[in-house]
Structures are given as structure tokens and as C-alpha cells.
Write an enzyme that holds these catalytic residues in place. Sequence first.
Site, PDB file in Angstrom:
ATOM      1  N   HIS A  54      24.640  -0.932 -67.296  1.00  0.00           N
ATOM      2  CA  HIS A  54      24.156  -1.482 -68.567  1.00  0.00           C
ATOM      3  C   HIS A  54      24.275  -3.010 -68.581  1.00  0.00           C
ATOM      4  CE1 HIS A  54      23.293   2.312 -70.575  1.00  0.00           C
ATOM      5  NE2 HIS A  54      24.323   2.792 -69.893  1.00  0.00           N
ATOM      6  N   ASP A 112      21.795  -4.813 -66.670  1.00  0.00           N
ATOM      7  CA  ASP A 112      20.487  -5.411 -66.336  1.00  0.00           C
ATOM      8  C   ASP A 112      19.800  -6.003 -67.557  1.00  0.00           C
ATOM      9  OD1 ASP A 112      19.865  -2.826 -67.272  1.00  0.00           O
ATOM     10  OD2 ASP A 112      18.448  -2.373 -65.650  1.00  0.00           O
ATOM     11  N   GLY A 114      19.285  11.019 -63.407  1.00  0.00           N
ATOM     12  CA  GLY A 114      19.834   9.668 -63.403  1.00  0.00           C
ATOM     13  C   GLY A 114      19.762   9.004 -62.036  1.00  0.00           C
ATOM     14  N   LEU A 115      18.952   9.559 -61.123  1.00  0.00           N
ATOM     15  CA  LEU A 115      18.791   8.906 -59.820  1.00  0.00           C
ATOM     16  C   LEU A 115      17.417   8.226 -59.724  1.00  0.00           C
ATOM     17  CD1 LEU A 115      20.429  11.569 -57.460  1.00  0.00           C
ATOM     18  CD2 LEU A 115      21.477   9.542 -58.465  1.00  0.00           C
ATOM     19  N   SER A 156      14.134   9.046 -60.647  1.00  0.00           N
ATOM     20  CA  SER A 156      12.888   9.630 -60.142  1.00  0.00           C
ATOM     21  C   SER A 156      11.676   8.945 -60.789  1.00  0.00           C
ATOM     22  CB  SER A 156      12.854  11.142 -60.372  1.00  0.00           C
ATOM     23  OG  SER A 156      13.200  11.441 -61.694  1.00  0.00           O
ATOM     24  N   ASP A 175      16.360  -0.285 -61.786  1.00  0.00           N
ATOM     25  CA  ASP A 175      15.905   0.868 -61.004  1.00  0.00           C
ATOM     26  C   ASP A 175      14.681   0.512 -60.162  1.00  0.00           C
ATOM     27  OD1 ASP A 175      17.879   1.990 -62.509  1.00  0.00           O
ATOM     28  OD2 ASP A 175      16.533   3.120 -63.817  1.00  0.00           O
ATOM     29  N   TYR A 208      20.460   4.991 -75.558  1.00  0.00           N
ATOM     30  CA  TYR A 208      20.187   3.818 -74.715  1.00  0.00           C
ATOM     31  C   TYR A 208      19.670   2.675 -75.590  1.00  0.00           C
ATOM     32  CZ  TYR A 208      18.468   1.205 -70.635  1.00  0.00           C
ATOM     33  OH  TYR A 208      18.246   0.248 -69.670  1.00  0.00           O
TER      34      TYR A 208
HETATM   35  C1  GLA Z   1      18.906   3.265 -66.705  1.00  0.00           C
HETATM   36  C2  GLA Z   1      17.898   2.127 -66.883  1.00  0.00           C
HETATM   37  C3  GLA Z   1      18.369   0.883 -66.112  1.00  0.00           C
HETATM   38  C4  GLA Z   1      19.806   0.509 -66.463  1.00  0.00           C
HETATM   39  C5  GLA Z   1      20.716   1.731 -66.374  1.00  0.00           C
HETATM   40  C6  GLA Z   1      22.108   1.452 -66.876  1.00  0.00           C
HETATM   41  O1  GLA Z   1      18.930   3.686 -65.377  1.00  0.00           O
HETATM   42  O2  GLA Z   1      16.623   2.519 -66.419  1.00  0.00           O
HETATM   43  O3  GLA Z   1      17.476  -0.183 -66.380  1.00  0.00           O
HETATM   44  O4  GLA Z   1      19.878  -0.089 -67.708  1.00  0.00           O
HETATM   45  O5  GLA Z   1      20.200   2.837 -67.106  1.00  0.00           O
HETATM   46  O6  GLA Z   1      22.757   0.554 -66.029  1.00  0.00           O
END
Ligand code: GLA
Length: 383
Positions: free
Chosen positions: A36, A38, A126-127, A129, A173, A223
Site C-alpha cells: 500500500h 505505490d 492477489g497475484l 492475474s 502490479d 482498498y
Molecule cells: C493491489 C494494487 C496495487 C497495490 C497493492 C497493495 O495489488 O493493485 O497497486 O496498491 O494492492 O500494495
Amino acid sequence: MVSIERIEEIFKEQFGELKDFEAYFSPGRVNLIGEHLDYNGGHVMPFAIDLGITAIFAPDTTQILEVFSADFNEKIQINLDNLGDVEGFNQWHLYVLACQKIMKSRKLKTRGGKIVLKSDLPLSSGLSSSAALECLILYMMAPQVYEKDRLALAIDAQRAEVEEVGVKCGIMDQYAVAFGKENSAILLDCNQLTHEYVSLDLKGYQLVVINTNFPRNLIESKYNERKSECDKALLEIQFHEPITHLAHAHVISVGAIEEDNLYYRAKHVVTEEQRVLAAFDALNLGQIDYLGNLLWQSHQSLDEDYEVAGEALNCLIHYAHKFRGCIGARMTGAGFGGCAIAIVEKSLVNRFCTYVGRKYETDQGRKADFYLVNPVDGVRRIK
Ligand code: GLA
């Protein structure tokens, strides 16, 4: 990585003959540390992994793009001359369409033809995709353009997600998928959009990814809530310091924030920023124990101060912590379910997976999945 031969078979089943074609691979990502940060202008340290989406593309001279996803067993058709909203489009369809729209807005030429996609990346875990898919579609449409300018690839992919799909994510990401490098993690400065690589040499340890398999229902609303809390915290801090990003705040001005919630969110952001920079040094110096320590601290901060971990992730980290031979673990990605990572002594990895898996299932009533991943190059043509 799913084999090209397997996708060739699927292509023939779906579209009949297959003559000239190109093949591509787009990786998922794991974030080692820097969560969190970026969208707060800080540093993050993700890497691209050897799980991802493989695609075959048979371009033709038409303006029709047909895409079959073997994972969803669905086929969509897009008329490149007319990119209005397409009825019935949802989930992955929207990502493909969004990429076309972004390219059009940049006056980049796309290509018609037939595509088959197949992934070995667990979906919605959370990887990343979705970042893998966005970068893949853009890269396939204009490989020369994006090979020369991977920063534009990351930015266009993020724009597709934010502007067209409507998820207000940061750039981590997409950047990781665009800039991944074999055996390396990426220290990304999200303010400057520049990076340095660092060798991800964990010595006698193995990085293990653990999927909670917990549905990430709240993820989007929470988020966005965290993002706006950070914006508010920044506004308060700007009374004390002329900064433009929360990650650059001084601890003293964080301490002056009045509202409790905002104080804790900001506290996570500034301490996590320090941990990322310390992790970079630890990796460079080969201090893997110290790196592990930073991972525990990061998780605690995400749980207690940022409040994005949740029960399933906390359960995994609790048992990882109890296991002698695991020197660090934390949630990775946005949180609220999804995946955790752990650094485990190589010779004890099987035992670790059995132990944590059993405990997790007893406590949470669902199975966890374990993956041993390695850092790889970013999205690329493989044939
Ligand atoms: C998700 C968002 C990223 C980042 C992470 C948390 O993956 O797509 O931009 O904010 O959460 O670090």
C-alpha cells in the site's frame, strides 16, 4: 508456465486450423515488501513470478479480434473499428476491451486475429492475474512499441484498469509484470517511476507463496477507503510539511495527526517505507535473517495499523511464526484474503507446508495452496 503445445491443441479445438502464430508469456507478481505504498509515492519491492498467462496469437488482416479464455471456457469478439461498450461483457472481457480503448486513445495500431489464453496463475488470489492480462494484451497488440518502451506498457496497463475497468489501483502490479527480471526483485520508486534491480538470493532459504483461498469480497471498497484515508492524512500533514506524498512524511508530523484512524494509516505508510529501504540493504548484504524480520514487522503493521490482513491471513502468519525454520512471513498484495509469502529453510519446506496447511484447515475450515515461485523476466514473446 502452461506449454505452448497444450494451447495449440486448444486453439485447434476452438478455431480449427493453426498456421502462423506467435506465443507469449505474461507473469503474475509477488510483492516482497512495501504494501500500500505505490499510491502513496513510496518504494515497493515486487518481482514477476514463473506462474502466469500463456497465449497464442494468430494475427490476420481483419479488424476483428477473437479471444478464447481456456480458464473461463468463454470466447469474446471485439470489433476494433467500433470499441463501444459491448453487451454482456464482464470480468476478463472488460480487461481485453479496456486495453484496446487505451491503445486507441494513444493512436496506437492494434491487430485483429485469434487468441487463446491459458493461465496457471490462481485467479483472484492477489497475484495480479489482472495486471498479467492487461500487460499481455497490450504487448501482443504492439510488441515492437512496448518492447522499446516498457514504462509506457506499465502506464497504459494501469490506465486500462483505472480508467476503463474502474479499479483505482496503483502502478506496482503492472510495473512488475512489465519490468520483471530473472532472479531479481525490483526496487520501484513509485513517485519517480524509476527502479533498481536487486538479486533475490535467499541463500539456504526458499520463498513459499500461500494462498488463503479466502474470497476477496471487500477488497475494492476497503482498498478505496484506505486510499482516501491516506489522502486525508496527507492533507493534515501538509499543515506541517510541504510534501506531496504520504510516504515522504516525517514521523513527527505523523504523530501530530489528530484522528486515530488516519494516524495509524499514516504510521503504516511511513514505517513500511523505511522497511522497504532496509530490506533492499539486507538483500544486498545477504542478511536474510534481517529481511525475514522486516517481513514479520510489515505484516504486523498491515494488520494492526493499516487493518487489511483479516482472519485467514493472520492465521497463516500465526502458524508460520510458530514453525522453526520459517524466518519471516507476511501478507502480499492488497490483503483481505489473497496470498501470504514466507521465507523457509530449504530443507524444511515440505514440513512447513504440511504443518501450516493442516493447522490452517483445522482453524479456518478451508484448504490453503502452496507454491514455490521464482523471479522471472517480464511479459515477453516466447515463440
Ligand atoms: C493491489 C494494487 C496495487 C497495490 C497493492 C497493495 O495489488 O493493485 O497497486 O496498491 O494492492 O500494495
